[in-house]
Design an enzyme around this catalytic site. Sequence first.
Site: not given
Ligand SMILES: *Cc1c(COP(=O)(O)O)cnc(C)c1O
Length: 398
Positions: A135, A220, A249
């Site tokens: 994701f 990420d 986050k």
């Molecule tokens: C939450 C998340 C995103 C997206 O972040 P947003 O602030 O909602 O755009 C991308 N990558 C990972 C691994 C995430 O947990």
Amino acid sequence: MNGNKQLKERGDKVFIGTYARYPAAMVKGSGCRLTDADGKEYLDFMAGIAVCSLGHGHPKITEAICRQAAELVHVSNLYYTEPQIELAEMIIDNSFGEKLFLCNSGAEANEAAIKLARIYSAEGRYKIISLSGSFHGRTLATVAATGQPKFHKGFEPLPEGFLHAPFGDLQALEQMIDSSTCAILCEPLQGEGGVRPLAKEYLQGIKALCDKHGLLLIFDEIQTGMGRTGTLFAYEQLGIQPDILTMAKALANGLPIGAMLTSAKIAAPFIPGTHASTFGGNPVASAAAVATLQIMLADGFLEGVRKKGEYFQTELNKLAERFPTMLSSARGMGLLVGAVLTEQGVAHGTDIVNKMFDRGFLMNFAGNVVLRFVPPLVVTREEIDMIVAALAEVLAEY
Ligand SMILES: *Cc1c(COP(=O)(O)O)cnc(C)c1O
């Protein structure tokens, strides 16, 4: 003031229906506790989806926000501000990175990483390989990078150049690499995909493929970063270093912020005019992030995360022994914890989470396979015991 029912009715009337919300409106929080509009209390093991790592209403964060808001809220990136500089210095001093770009969310941080990987790489190299089950966000490019077809449906054609390798298969990954590939993008542990860790050897294999083929490795760490796994970033525990790292986050404990970290060499092509953000590194969000990092980097904090995470997994493994038809085992890193459901358990995943909600415990069902717990990192053992005991009662009903 309106209660839950009235607020749900008003909200459902005005919002575009992108969220399936629980029937509660939250009004106040303190530590790991939340209170809704009917006065019901919850123990929060979601932390705003791994965001409020220092808990709700942390006095030091509130003070930093108020102090900065009284001085200056926003000036854009046409000028320097000290909170933004201080934040970048702190992140760089505590990581592999040399240069930082600030934005406002996770998806934006990944967009910056994707653009940087393309502009940095030799002409004609644009393909980015990510992993199935991953994701990476909801903008078009990050959705294209996300390795879950359910997020693509209806939004085609997606931006070109994103490929997904089957999870755990280095050979298949290498076969996808060609002369137009510029980077491999992955989470060190898949959060939304079901708290699925990538084995150390697998990650080291990915790093070796990047070295062999001259590709950038993008981590990420939007969910795994900022102390969640028991070190400031998860890569520190994995024996490898990415070329680019994205975070968001928990960075400012709840204010919107995101960042992309890299080396000076890789950052070089991002010259004025190539990339920007109006709000990125906003002084209030930056001041909150500096205060958040000061607490996370203080003696013993991250060690406490590791110890509490181990304790939590041990307790969940005991539950798996008690309820083997429902739970198979616990997994995760630090306080990013998943209880893996059996096939029978998966059939009741949503139901279990709803029953826990009714009892006043917030958690979720992730990747259609685990019960996911991402509590504030300030959670206590007593609070972990409380949610485990409640979960035992719920599991006993099946
Ligand atoms: C939450 C998340 C995103 C997206 O972040 P947003 O602030 O909602 O755009 C991308 N990558 C990972 C691994 C995430 O947990």
